[in-house]
Design a protein around this motif. Structure first.
Motif, PDB file in Angstrom:
ATOM      1  N   ALA A 129       3.645  -3.850   0.824  1.00  0.00           N
ATOM      2  CA  ALA A 129       3.170  -2.596   0.036  1.00  0.00           C
ATOM      3  C   ALA A 129       1.709  -2.351   0.627  1.00  0.00           C
ATOM      4  O   ALA A 129       0.989  -3.071   1.234  1.00  0.00           O
ATOM      5  CB  ALA A 129       3.148  -3.253  -1.400  1.00  0.00           C
ATOM      6  N   ILE A 130       1.384  -1.019   0.052  1.00  0.00           N
ATOM      7  CA  ILE A 130       0.119  -0.613   0.581  1.00  0.00           C
ATOM      8  C   ILE A 130      -0.742  -0.453  -0.940  1.00  0.00           C
ATOM      9  O   ILE A 130      -0.056   0.317  -1.815  1.00  0.00           O
ATOM     10  CB  ILE A 130       0.280   0.876   1.125  1.00  0.00           C
ATOM     11  CG1 ILE A 130       0.899   0.693   2.758  1.00  0.00           C
ATOM     12  CG2 ILE A 130      -1.293   1.538   1.181  1.00  0.00           C
ATOM     13  CD1 ILE A 130       0.950   1.874   3.296  1.00  0.00           C
ATOM     14  N   GLY A 131      -1.792  -1.133  -0.733  1.00  0.00           N
ATOM     15  CA  GLY A 131      -2.675  -1.121  -2.056  1.00  0.00           C
ATOM     16  C   GLY A 131      -3.993  -1.943  -1.953  1.00  0.00           C
ATOM     17  O   GLY A 131      -4.301  -2.328  -0.773  1.00  0.00           O
ATOM     18  N   ILE A 132      -4.276  -2.246  -3.072  1.00  0.00           N
ATOM     19  CA  ILE A 132      -5.584  -3.232  -2.927  1.00  0.00           C
ATOM     20  C   ILE A 132      -5.265  -4.742  -3.021  1.00  0.00           C
ATOM     21  O   ILE A 132      -4.285  -4.999  -3.808  1.00  0.00           O
ATOM     22  CB  ILE A 132      -6.558  -2.593  -4.303  1.00  0.00           C
ATOM     23  CG1 ILE A 132      -7.903  -3.629  -3.881  1.00  0.00           C
ATOM     24  CG2 ILE A 132      -5.937  -3.139  -5.612  1.00  0.00           C
ATOM     25  CD1 ILE A 132      -8.938  -2.833  -5.062  1.00  0.00           C
ATOM     26  N   GLY A 133      -6.147  -5.385  -2.404  1.00  0.00           N
ATOM     27  CA  GLY A 133      -5.693  -6.863  -2.500  1.00  0.00           C
ATOM     28  C   GLY A 133      -5.963  -7.745  -1.121  1.00  0.00           C
ATOM     29  O   GLY A 133      -5.907  -8.643  -1.029  1.00  0.00           O
ATOM     30  N   LYS A 134      -6.226  -6.948  -0.071  1.00  0.00           N
ATOM     31  CA  LYS A 134      -6.327  -7.428   1.196  1.00  0.00           C
ATOM     32  C   LYS A 134      -7.650  -8.057   1.237  1.00  0.00           C
ATOM     33  O   LYS A 134      -8.739  -7.872   0.550  1.00  0.00           O
ATOM     34  CB  LYS A 134      -6.682  -6.400   2.423  1.00  0.00           C
ATOM     35  CG  LYS A 134      -5.164  -5.754   2.716  1.00  0.00           C
ATOM     36  CD  LYS A 134      -5.269  -4.676   3.830  1.00  0.00           C
ATOM     37  CE  LYS A 134      -5.606  -5.664   5.208  1.00  0.00           C
ATOM     38  NZ  LYS A 134      -5.862  -4.612   6.431  1.00  0.00           N
TER      39      LYS A 134
END
Length: 418
Positions: A166-171
């Motif tokens: 998925a592409i999003g915030i959290g890395k």
């Protein structure tokens, strides 16, 4: 950014929990060990399933501490207390939702939660998890509670492609940014780290502007944008809301992570951006290296070489003094800081600075030499300089790394009462 730690070794306790982002930690350990930090790693049970303790032991030159080590018969004192007392600075990367929950609720089950609850040293926090987990109301509530801890420097998760595709915030924040936060904490020396800029809005400009000559040529300068970016990160680390307006950056873009920023090209772009932002700030640092000249007329074609001299002579004009123009709208509660790069002696520069600070309408002006060996432009360059005010203050910052200079400069400015 690599700034060699040349003094006595700073002891860093690195706590690693069971996020898939833990696969990036061996590179961080290697990076910090090369910079002369003394590293001890602590692995949670789940983190052991992701990375090998042996690799961390070899990279850190210290035995990796495991969950099962907490209650070994050979322990002469509680391990979590011994480790907390040993460290100068702690890093928890990645921080999972489970460990976050245990930490803020005082649940000391496990070695890492026990260390976190016992710790009173500065700690850098780098969360990493799936976007839905990160945005969960319970996780956000726990994270908000964590922000009240005075000894904590929190690096917000990054956005991008996650392990779940998925592409999003959290890395996990970039390793270079974690190291920068460590260098920032280490630069405090005897003075404890604290969030003394909470609820402050700081506007910073940096880097070079560029002015078009024709379709192939432009006028610019050597500014890398490094000092402006480090001022931005230091202000953010100290709790401020930061906006960074900059020209093209000639440094590691990972170091921009977490900063609200806008890239500009020309002096006109900068003026327009400043007009949109200037009224909202408490502190304004005008660190951008604005090109002194621009062309009065625009052309979409390339000027032949035999005609370029005539084109320049007819169209060359000075760029307006942006700081002077912006200072006309300065409010009483705002603090404006200008910058002046100089060559030659400080005695000669002092005369110029006194004239500039009056002319430009700012509260402070920082003058730094760029003609000394190892100083000037770029992230690896060191700097020294003098901070002047409108009266008789001359505050000298001796030659040091740019992150340390940025920290000392902000400390002095916010400490002086207007």
């Amino acid at each position: 950014m690599k700034i060699k730690n040349t003094g006595s070794k700073i002891k860093v306790l690195l706590l690693i929990t069971g996020s898939i982002a833990a696969v990036r930690i061996p590179l961080l350990v290697s990076q910090l060990a090369k910079e002369n930090y003394e590293i001890r790693c602590v692995l949670s049970k789940n983190a052991e399933k992701i990375i090998k303790p042996l690799s961390l032991s070899i990279l850190s030159r210290n035995s990796c501490v495991l969950e099962d080590d907490q209650w070994l018969n050979s322990q002469s004192s509680p391990l979590h207390i011994e480790l907390s007392n040993w460290a100068d600075i702690l890093i928890i990367a990645p921080l999972t939702a489970t460990t976050l929950s245990k930490w803020v609720t005082g649940n000391a089950e496990g070695l890492i939660p026990s260390i976190l609850i016992a710790n009173i040293k500065p700690i850098i926090v780098a969360p990493a998890m799936n976007t839905q987990m990160w945005l969960n109301k319970a996780v956000q509530k726990n994270y908000d509670n964590l922000q009240t801890y005075e000894n904590l420097l929190s690096l917000h998760p990054s956005e991008g492609l996650l392990a779940c595709d998925a592409i999003g915030i959290g890395k996990l924040p970039p390793n270079d940014l974690i190291q920068l936060a460590l260098e920032f904490i280490a630069s405090h020396n005897e003075n404890p780290y604290r969030k003394d800029l909470l609820n402050k809005d700081i506007l910073i400009t940096g880097g070079c502007t560029s002015e078009k000559i024709d379709a192939a040529r432009h006028i610019t300068n050597k500014s890398s944008g490094a000092l402006g970016l480090l001022l931005s990160q230091v202000a953010r680390f100290r709790g401020a809301r930061v906006t960074y307006l900059h020209g093209p950056l000639k440094i590691d873009k990972n170091l921009t992570d977490g900063i609200k920023r806008y890239e500009i090209e020309t002096s006109f772009d900068l003026i327009r951006a400043l007009n949109n932002e200037i009224s909202n700030c408490d502190y304004f640092f005008m660190n951008a290296a604005v090109s002194d000249f621009k062309m009065a007329s625009d052309t979409s074609s390339k000027i032949p070489k035999n005609k370029i001299n005539d084109h320049l002579n007819k169209n060359f004009e000075l760029v307006p003094d942006i700081l002077k123009e912006i200072s006309e709208f300065k409010k009483d509660n705002q603090v404006f800081v200008g910058f002046c790069a100089y060559t030659g002696s400080i005695e000669e520069a002092r005369i110029i600075v006194k004239e500039k600070i009056s002319k430009k309408g700012c509260d402070y002006l920082f003058a730094n030499p760029i003609d000394l060996e190892g100083q000037g432009f770029g992230s690896l360059a060191k700097n020294e300089g003098w901070l002047f005010d409108t009266k008789n203050m001359e505050y000298y910052i001796s030659k040091t790394s740019k992150i340390d200079l940025a920290n000392k400069l902000i400390t002095k400015i916010i400490a002086v009462k207007k």
